[in-house]
Write an enzyme that holds these catalytic residues in place. Sequence first.
Site, PDB file in Angstrom:
ATOM      1  N   GLU A 179      -5.279  -8.517  -0.910  1.00  0.00           N
ATOM      2  CA  GLU A 179      -6.052  -8.176   0.206  1.00  0.00           C
ATOM      3  C   GLU A 179      -7.204  -7.901  -0.277  1.00  0.00           C
ATOM      4  O   GLU A 179      -8.233  -6.880  -1.305  1.00  0.00           O
ATOM      5  CB  GLU A 179      -5.601  -6.397   1.120  1.00  0.00           C
ATOM      6  CG  GLU A 179      -4.458  -6.702   1.740  1.00  0.00           C
ATOM      7  CD  GLU A 179      -3.952  -5.760   2.514  1.00  0.00           C
ATOM      8  OE1 GLU A 179      -4.673  -5.003   3.507  1.00  0.00           O
ATOM      9  OE2 GLU A 179      -3.017  -6.068   3.320  1.00  0.00           O
ATOM     10  N   GLU A 189       0.478  -1.160  -0.347  1.00  0.00           N
ATOM     11  CA  GLU A 189      -0.290  -0.014   0.109  1.00  0.00           C
ATOM     12  C   GLU A 189       0.276   1.259   0.169  1.00  0.00           C
ATOM     13  O   GLU A 189       0.367   2.453   0.760  1.00  0.00           O
ATOM     14  CB  GLU A 189      -0.774   0.195   1.373  1.00  0.00           C
ATOM     15  CG  GLU A 189      -1.775  -0.804   1.059  1.00  0.00           C
ATOM     16  CD  GLU A 189      -3.133  -1.213   1.836  1.00  0.00           C
ATOM     17  OE1 GLU A 189      -2.835  -0.316   3.172  1.00  0.00           O
ATOM     18  OE2 GLU A 189      -4.318  -2.127   1.736  1.00  0.00           O
TER      19      GLU A 189
END
Length: 504
Positions: free
Chosen positions: A301, A187
């Site tokens: 995810e 991320e």
Amino acid sequence: MLLKVRFVASLFPFLLLVSTWGQKPPENIELNIDANANGTPFPHYWEQMFGSGRAILSLREGYRKDIRTVKQATGFTYVRFHAIFHDETGFFDVDANGKPVYNFSYLDQIYDGLLENGVKPFVELSFMPEKLAADPKMLHSFWYKQNISPPKDYAMWDAMIEAFTRHLVDRYGIDEVSQWYFEVWNEPNIDFWGGDPKLQTYLRFYDHTARGVKRVDSRLRVGGPATARVAWTPEFLAYCKKNNVPVDFLSTHIYGNDSSQDIFGTSEVIPQNRMVCRAVDKVHDQIKASAYPQMPLIMSEFNATYLTLPEVTDSVFMGPWLADTISQCDGLTEMMSYWSFSDIFEEQGVVNTPFYGGYGVMAEDNIPKPALNAFAMLHKLGETRLRSESDSALVTRRKDGTIVAVLWNYAPPSAAPLTGTPKNFVLKFTAAGLHAHITRLDANHGDVNQTFAAMGKPSNPSRAQIIALREAGKLPAAEDRVLKNGDLKIEIPSQGLVLVEVEK
């Protein structure tokens, strides 16, 4: 004959009279199922990988016990975790002359433990060793304080990546490691990457890292950008094409409660059971429009929420939410990694009570949550999908001809799911001599929460209570039923999930 669905609420007007004041009458759905109909391939993409807490946690026996439980329920292949390069693994140091020193002791134990329990690593290359960080004090707010800085010396970073990757190939063999995935960071578009500006510095970082992996062996698979909120797909793929940077897969993340503003730049309200697959579809289309139209998409995810909400991740809500999501995302992604398989997890600190809304399908002390039972039920779906016009049913066929369907009654998260409106299904088969095995997940079946509440929700359950909770969290035995005239009637309460296996 294709499957047909028609709504038959109009046949039951008396339900309006007997229903509770202010509550909708049950929805009635009839499914006509042709067991011999043509179908489409239905790979079990949702159960190939799970996420988990950071790397060092995998050395714990409780973590490995949870792996074995989830492996038995789903047969999953890959596990992904953060922070293999965190200083707590003891991997990276420098000597008195400033030269790198590598210690593979904990890393070997980590990867050995995964393989010995039947799963392979999905290797997230993160975070930055303190002595390699451009800013040693650039620490994330998570409890374990990972360093999110870019490297101070790219030549030293490149050498570390190459040494790390070469060690894995030397230890486990290229035939094994070529089946793994190497994902660059986590991320980087939000607060897990300290480069400035984020995109440009990450692209440079990815470039160095991907080339380092490939220098060891071109058969190794590397990809990214592992972004939150399905960001950066066009920019990332354009950069890789323009600069001839290796990329074997695109990875990104999405959660059911992400905002439409962050994902689509709109102010619309997208239901929690629609956000994930709408976002996946967006990335799928971006890949098709890129210079890499066949690039595999891995959602490394996903979950219904990125917050710790007991009424979501600890509850039976996850059953219909998962089934609905799996039904919608079919054909859009190669793998989706549920975050996560275990509540042995310390991003916000050491867990001090079970059922706090953790992301895992297993609560601490190897206690199964409803989400594990949902995955176990969905695991039994067949390999061929049959057409269904109902958005609350997923009908499949196994290789042996068994028809396997999941039916659900989705409702938003609620502390009292049984107060919602039930759904009545009628499954109609043309064949004779059929019987069904019916497995249920709802507030009264396969849900540990009632037992936990009856105990007074102890923060630290006794050993006897833990044993009782493990037993209460198990799915009940399937109900066997002979079909009369080829019909099967099933009522599903709010937030309920039902697995139906029909055979001669």
